[in-house]
Scaffold this active site. Sequence first.
Site, PDB file in Angstrom:
ATOM      1  N   GLU A 115       0.849  -1.197   0.000  1.00 28.63           N
ATOM      2  CA  GLU A 115       0.000   0.000   0.000  1.00 28.63           C
ATOM      3  C   GLU A 115       0.880   1.240   0.000  1.00 28.63           C
ATOM      4  O   GLU A 115       2.035   1.175   0.405  1.00 28.63           O
ATOM      5  CB  GLU A 115      -0.928  -0.019   1.226  1.00 28.63           C
ATOM      6  CG  GLU A 115      -0.184  -0.018   2.554  1.00 28.63           C
ATOM      7  CD  GLU A 115      -1.002  -0.623   3.707  1.00 28.63           C
ATOM      8  OE1 GLU A 115      -1.697  -1.624   3.498  1.00 28.63           O
ATOM      9  OE2 GLU A 115      -0.907  -0.078   4.823  1.00 28.63           O
ATOM     10  N   LYS A 117       2.433   4.789   1.218  1.00 25.82           N
ATOM     11  CA  LYS A 117       2.665   5.348   2.551  1.00 25.82           C
ATOM     12  C   LYS A 117       2.306   6.826   2.539  1.00 25.82           C
ATOM     13  O   LYS A 117       3.018   7.650   1.978  1.00 25.82           O
ATOM     14  CB  LYS A 117       4.120   5.161   2.969  1.00 25.82           C
ATOM     15  CG  LYS A 117       4.367   5.671   4.377  1.00 25.82           C
ATOM     16  CD  LYS A 117       5.719   5.279   4.894  1.00 25.82           C
ATOM     17  CE  LYS A 117       5.895   5.730   6.332  1.00 25.82           C
ATOM     18  NZ  LYS A 117       5.781   7.188   6.509  1.00 25.82           N
ATOM     19  N   ASP A 119       1.770  10.590   3.797  1.00 26.52           N
ATOM     20  CA  ASP A 119       2.570  11.446   4.655  1.00 26.52           C
ATOM     21  C   ASP A 119       1.652  12.318   5.496  1.00 26.52           C
ATOM     22  O   ASP A 119       1.382  13.463   5.169  1.00 26.52           O
ATOM     23  CB  ASP A 119       3.503  12.297   3.791  1.00 26.52           C
ATOM     24  CG  ASP A 119       4.678  12.815   4.591  1.00 26.52           C
ATOM     25  OD1 ASP A 119       4.851  12.360   5.741  1.00 26.52           O
ATOM     26  OD2 ASP A 119       5.405  13.670   4.076  1.00 26.52           O
ATOM     27  N   TYR A 227      -5.085   1.797   7.964  1.00 30.30           N
ATOM     28  CA  TYR A 227      -4.042   0.875   7.522  1.00 30.30           C
ATOM     29  C   TYR A 227      -3.840  -0.320   8.440  1.00 30.30           C
ATOM     30  O   TYR A 227      -2.945  -1.132   8.230  1.00 30.30           O
ATOM     31  CB  TYR A 227      -2.720   1.593   7.285  1.00 30.30           C
ATOM     32  CG  TYR A 227      -2.103   2.224   8.515  1.00 30.30           C
ATOM     33  CD1 TYR A 227      -1.618   1.439   9.561  1.00 30.30           C
ATOM     34  CD2 TYR A 227      -1.975   3.600   8.629  1.00 30.30           C
ATOM     35  CE1 TYR A 227      -1.050   1.999  10.683  1.00 30.30           C
ATOM     36  CE2 TYR A 227      -1.405   4.175   9.749  1.00 30.30           C
ATOM     37  CZ  TYR A 227      -0.942   3.363  10.774  1.00 30.30           C
ATOM     38  OH  TYR A 227      -0.382   3.928  11.881  1.00 30.30           O
ATOM     39  N   LYS A 316      11.071   3.774   1.166  1.00 27.70           N
ATOM     40  CA  LYS A 316      10.931   5.218   1.040  1.00 27.70           C
ATOM     41  C   LYS A 316      11.432   5.690  -0.324  1.00 27.70           C
ATOM     42  O   LYS A 316      12.388   5.137  -0.866  1.00 27.70           O
ATOM     43  CB  LYS A 316      11.753   5.906   2.142  1.00 27.70           C
ATOM     44  CG  LYS A 316      11.207   5.702   3.548  1.00 27.70           C
ATOM     45  CD  LYS A 316       9.875   6.348   3.705  1.00 27.70           C
ATOM     46  CE  LYS A 316       9.618   7.091   4.983  1.00 27.70           C
ATOM     47  NZ  LYS A 316      10.573   7.725   5.744  1.00 27.70           N
ATOM     48  N   CYS A 413      36.569  23.767  23.517  1.00 25.17           N
ATOM     49  CA  CYS A 413      35.116  23.664  23.376  1.00 25.17           C
ATOM     50  C   CYS A 413      34.501  25.060  23.271  1.00 25.17           C
ATOM     51  O   CYS A 413      34.790  25.924  24.103  1.00 25.17           O
ATOM     52  CB  CYS A 413      34.541  22.927  24.577  1.00 25.17           C
ATOM     53  SG  CYS A 413      32.742  22.949  24.653  1.00 25.17           S
ATOM     54  N   CYS A 416      32.392  25.573  26.811  1.00 27.38           N
ATOM     55  CA  CYS A 416      32.974  25.643  28.159  1.00 27.38           C
ATOM     56  C   CYS A 416      34.464  25.947  28.152  1.00 27.38           C
ATOM     57  O   CYS A 416      35.056  26.152  29.207  1.00 27.38           O
ATOM     58  CB  CYS A 416      32.698  24.355  28.925  1.00 27.38           C
ATOM     59  SG  CYS A 416      33.679  22.958  28.361  1.00 27.38           S
ATOM     60  N   CYS A 431      34.713  17.323  23.498  1.00 28.91           N
ATOM     61  CA  CYS A 431      35.051  18.255  24.559  1.00 28.91           C
ATOM     62  C   CYS A 431      35.412  17.433  25.781  1.00 28.91           C
ATOM     63  O   CYS A 431      34.744  16.454  26.094  1.00 28.91           O
ATOM     64  CB  CYS A 431      33.828  19.133  24.848  1.00 28.91           C
ATOM     65  SG  CYS A 431      33.843  19.902  26.464  1.00 28.91           S
ATOM     66  N   CYS A 437      30.901  21.052  31.321  1.00 25.53           N
ATOM     67  CA  CYS A 437      30.483  21.736  30.097  1.00 25.53           C
ATOM     68  C   CYS A 437      28.968  21.923  30.082  1.00 25.53           C
ATOM     69  O   CYS A 437      28.210  20.953  30.124  1.00 25.53           O
ATOM     70  CB  CYS A 437      30.915  20.924  28.882  1.00 25.53           C
ATOM     71  SG  CYS A 437      30.372  21.638  27.320  1.00 25.53           S
TER      72      CYS A 437
HETATM   73  O1  D41 Z   1       0.309   5.166   5.103  1.00 29.51           O
HETATM   74  C1  D41 Z   1       0.967   5.154   6.126  1.00 29.51           C
HETATM   75  N1  D41 Z   1       1.536   6.273   6.561  1.00 29.51           N
HETATM   76  C2  D41 Z   1       1.122   3.906   6.919  1.00 29.51           C
HETATM   77  C3  D41 Z   1       1.655   3.986   8.198  1.00 29.51           C
HETATM   78  C4  D41 Z   1       0.750   2.640   6.423  1.00 29.51           C
HETATM   79  N2  D41 Z   1       0.214   2.511   5.200  1.00 29.51           N
HETATM   80  N3  D41 Z   1       0.930   1.528   7.169  1.00 29.51           N
HETATM   81  C5  D41 Z   1       1.455   1.587   8.427  1.00 29.51           C
HETATM   82  N4  D41 Z   1       1.617   0.450   9.130  1.00 29.51           N
HETATM   83  C6  D41 Z   1       2.131   0.478  10.339  1.00 29.51           C
HETATM   84  C7  D41 Z   1       2.305  -0.815  11.097  1.00 29.51           C
HETATM   85  C8  D41 Z   1       2.889  -1.871  10.227  1.00 29.51           C
HETATM   86  C9  D41 Z   1       3.215  -0.617  12.288  1.00 29.51           C
HETATM   87  C10 D41 Z   1       0.964  -1.254  11.585  1.00 29.51           C
HETATM   88  C11 D41 Z   1       1.833   2.844   8.985  1.00 29.51           C
HETATM   89  C12 D41 Z   1       2.367   2.810  10.293  1.00 29.51           C
HETATM   90  N5  D41 Z   1       2.505   1.612  10.950  1.00 29.51           N
HETATM   91  C13 D41 Z   1       2.781   3.990  11.030  1.00 29.51           C
HETATM   92  N6  D41 Z   1       2.535   5.240  10.758  1.00 29.51           N
HETATM   93  C14 D41 Z   1       3.082   6.015  11.682  1.00 29.51           C
HETATM   94  C15 D41 Z   1       3.692   5.253  12.603  1.00 29.51           C
HETATM   95  C16 D41 Z   1       3.501   3.961  12.205  1.00 29.51           C
END
Ligand code: D41
Length: 672
Positions: A115, A117, A119, A227, A316, A413, A416, A431, A437
């Site tokens: 799926e 991700k 933001d 999700y 990512k 430093c 300090c 340092c 410090c």
């Molecule tokens: O779309 C997302 N940002 C997204 C975040 C996603 N599609 N799946 C996610 N799955 C998880 C787990 C696997 C830990 C259940 C997540 C996130 N976590 C997540 N988003 C922010 C912290 C974790």
Amino acid sequence: MKVPAAARNRARELHAQLHEHNYRYYVLDEPLISDAEYDDLLRELQDLEETYPPLTTPDSPTQRVGAEPVKAFGEVRHALRMLSLDNAFSDDELADFDRRVQAALGRAQVDYAAEPKLDGLAVSLLYESGVLVRAATRGDGSTGEDVTQNVRTIASVPLKLEGSGVPDSLEVRGEVYLSHAGFHELNRQAGAQGQKLFVNPRNAAAGSLRQLDPAITARRPLEMYCYGVGKVTGGKLPGTHSGVMAQLAGWRLRVYDDIRVVHGYSGCRAYYRHYEKIRGDLPFEIDGVVFKVDRLDLQDELGHVARAPRWAIARKFPAQECETRVLGIDVQVGRTGALTPVARLEPVFVGGVTVTNATLHNQDEIDRKDVRVGDTVIVRRAGDVIPEVVRVVPKRGRRRGPAYNILATHPVCPVCGSHVHKAADEAVVRCSGGLFCAAQRKQAIKHFASRRAMDIEGLGDKLVEQLVDRELVNDVGDLYTLSVDAVAGLERMAEKSAANLVAAIEASRQTTLERFIHALGMREVGESTAQILAREFGDLAPLMAADVESLQAIHDIGPVVAQYIVDFFAEAHNRGVIDKLLGSGIRWPRTGRPAGSKLAGKTFVLTGTLSVPRNELKARLQALGAKVTGSVSKNTDYVVAGDNPGSKYDRAVELGIEILDEASCMALLEKS
Ligand code: D41
């Protein structure tokens, strides 16, 4: 008040119609009626509720317009921890992930649910008997903020689930975000009213959700996709992630419509490539794609490390890069005294924010890249990580400044004045001032108070600076004797906020051993090592008394870390601060291993189908000080084998490790 049956029935009808139209409009994107017709129905319901207030239920469609403002958000403990996601920044790292999963499961190919991700920011919704009763931010994963009234205003979040088989209690996890269009509209309005603009959709979404006045949130076009799920009771869910997502959609929760089950690494890579290509055409910002082992029983088998599951990864998109100029090179002093060179930059907009500083890491990195003041450089920013200088862009014919040398510019430093030194085997310059410090003291205090350590709310960087500069706090032990009067004398500190801070410090006294160990800030002892130490030693005194050999005997603790730990506790000053802390009433529940437990320190591996939930058995074993790991090795003490055990069983036989069936494991638990 008595409500006439006719009014009650009409309200029920209006509820059903409005929920249906809302769902069609915001979730399915297939409206049946015009906005004006919708408004008419809503107004009719509002009038009814005004005449007969008992008709105003929490799941009424009128509740989306925003309730009364609150003074502060309450805290919510998630029934199940909200984990975070590990990242892969390249195909290689993705392939590594798939290999690790295959190896741990002993399978040649694994199916993943894929799926995008989003933001935005993660939230958890709680439905009791199908009605939305609470919504919370992720917070530190265990505890978040109660944002129920705000989440109710998000049109794509159902106030009530529809369909058959809705569990008695259901925690749903998802991402709240703003579309590009929503973001631009919001900034257009803000600009027109002369307000400050948001830097990116993510910040705008976070700011909108954390509004104390829900009526303001209601005017922000927030959206949500689900999700995952947290704790579920009184109901059954399908056995795969993709199946669970389809089920959530069946109950009218909003789920992304291109969640695909892909096979192995090559399937994951193809999905990623596709989204890399179409990312710009999506109506919202994504920063990568997520892959999750589809079968839930396999997810269980893999478990999680520290904060992230072993069964999921975020691939990512590459970091965004930009060209700018180095205006100067400053130096920052960290908690362990490390001097970090930081490039001061001509401001550039990269990856959604304006960057003015970028880390240069250390002298070796500066040498390797040959970065000098005045150079044109490429700056990179990825997700939440600190921006960094990637390389210098050569400019022909331009005279360059002198090469930079941190020891030459900073023989002492900058904070300090103590000498700095560079160990032969280290890249960093440190340092030598130690706790003399102020920079190191400040960093140590900031770390101590941070969310994953003692979690002292409101003790931010600016306050720590002032407390140390005015010598109100010299070490973390002094925090617990701070008076409201002393704090109220600081800049921008009203009586009320001073009282709040002192109360937050007070509240942090009740903590856990692992938080406390983490908070001490020993070198290389992060959250996950602190957790291991807490589990292995069960209390602080035995940890303080441990020698290098016994520390090294612990799985995951190497010789270097073992030495850091011993050195830390050998330091008289540190022992003094610890005495002061314990004397001021810091305490933690003694959940550590009972001294006499036979299972303490033993390593277990669970395999096959068991009649008790795997997590429950795991928790019971851990409560007695045992460790439960995912794969069999020579360090394994027991393998608990259920029905149809897989390759782990064979491996245990091969290594001659004791194998327990479920009954004998239970017997062992009883005895211990
Ligand atoms: O779309 C997302 N940002 C997204 C975040 C996603 N599609 N799946 C996610 N799955 C998880 C787990 C696997 C830990 C259940 C997540 C996130 N976590 C997540 N988003 C922010 C912290 C974790």
